[in-house]
Design a protein around this motif. Sequence first.
Motif, short mmCIF file in Angstrom:
data_model
loop_
_atom_site.label_atom_id
_atom_site.label_comp_id
_atom_site.label_asym_id
_atom_site.label_seq_id
_atom_site.Cartn_x
_atom_site.Cartn_y
_atom_site.Cartn_z
N UNK A 105 55.49 41.17 40.45
CA UNK A 105 54.24 40.97 39.71
C UNK A 105 53.04 40.76 40.63
N UNK A 106 53.27 40.67 41.93
CA UNK A 106 52.17 40.39 42.87
C UNK A 106 51.03 41.40 42.79
N UNK A 107 51.31 42.71 42.67
CA UNK A 107 50.19 43.65 42.53
C UNK A 107 49.36 43.39 41.26
N UNK A 108 50.03 42.98 40.19
CA UNK A 108 49.31 42.66 38.96
C UNK A 108 48.49 41.38 39.13
N UNK A 109 49.02 40.43 39.90
CA UNK A 109 48.25 39.23 40.22
C UNK A 109 47.00 39.63 41.00
N UNK A 110 47.15 40.52 41.96
CA UNK A 110 46.00 41.02 42.71
C UNK A 110 44.97 41.67 41.81
N UNK A 111 45.44 42.45 40.84
CA UNK A 111 44.53 43.10 39.89
C UNK A 111 43.78 42.05 39.07
N UNK A 112 44.46 40.96 38.69
CA UNK A 112 43.80 39.88 37.97
C UNK A 112 42.72 39.24 38.84
N UNK A 113 43.06 38.98 40.10
CA UNK A 113 42.10 38.33 41.00
C UNK A 113 40.85 39.18 41.20
N UNK A 114 41.00 40.49 41.16
CA UNK A 114 39.84 41.38 41.28
C UNK A 114 38.86 41.20 40.13
#
Length: 156
Positions: A105-114
């Motif tokens: 899920x880390x890439x999705x977390x990154x997308x959220x942070x963006x």
Amino acid sequence: GLHLSGCSALLSPAGLRTLLQFMGSAELQMLARLDLCDCGLGQGQAADVAELLTRCPKLAELNLAWNPRLLSPAGLRDLVHGLANCPLRQVQWLCLKHCQISARAAPDLGALLKLLPCLTTLSLEWNLEVFTAPGLRGLAQALSSVQSAPAFGSKD
């Protein structure tokens, strides 16, 4: 601020949907802090949570700690999708402690942070898989286009 920590009955799937329907198109214009810690929010509620958050244009602090099902890979994707057209431009502090965010899920977390351009503090304690090599790689790839990274830590 609005403190709903542990209010799983109020924020059940039916409860959250009813709350949003009751609100109609109303926004929570002055809400700066929202605490949804340990509310039992699930993956299927991600779109409703995103809708609630988009109705809080002045939101500066958001606590989603202890909601592991909401922050599953699919839940994070749905949350990001729901916020894509309305980023949380004012959020400066985000707490995601104990959400069991997986490396997957880390890439999705990154997308959220963006979607949080003003974020200065991010609390990720006890999300151990995020800090593995695959988790950090996925997060770094997702964040590669972000100008400045948030500070990691906690607000006590």
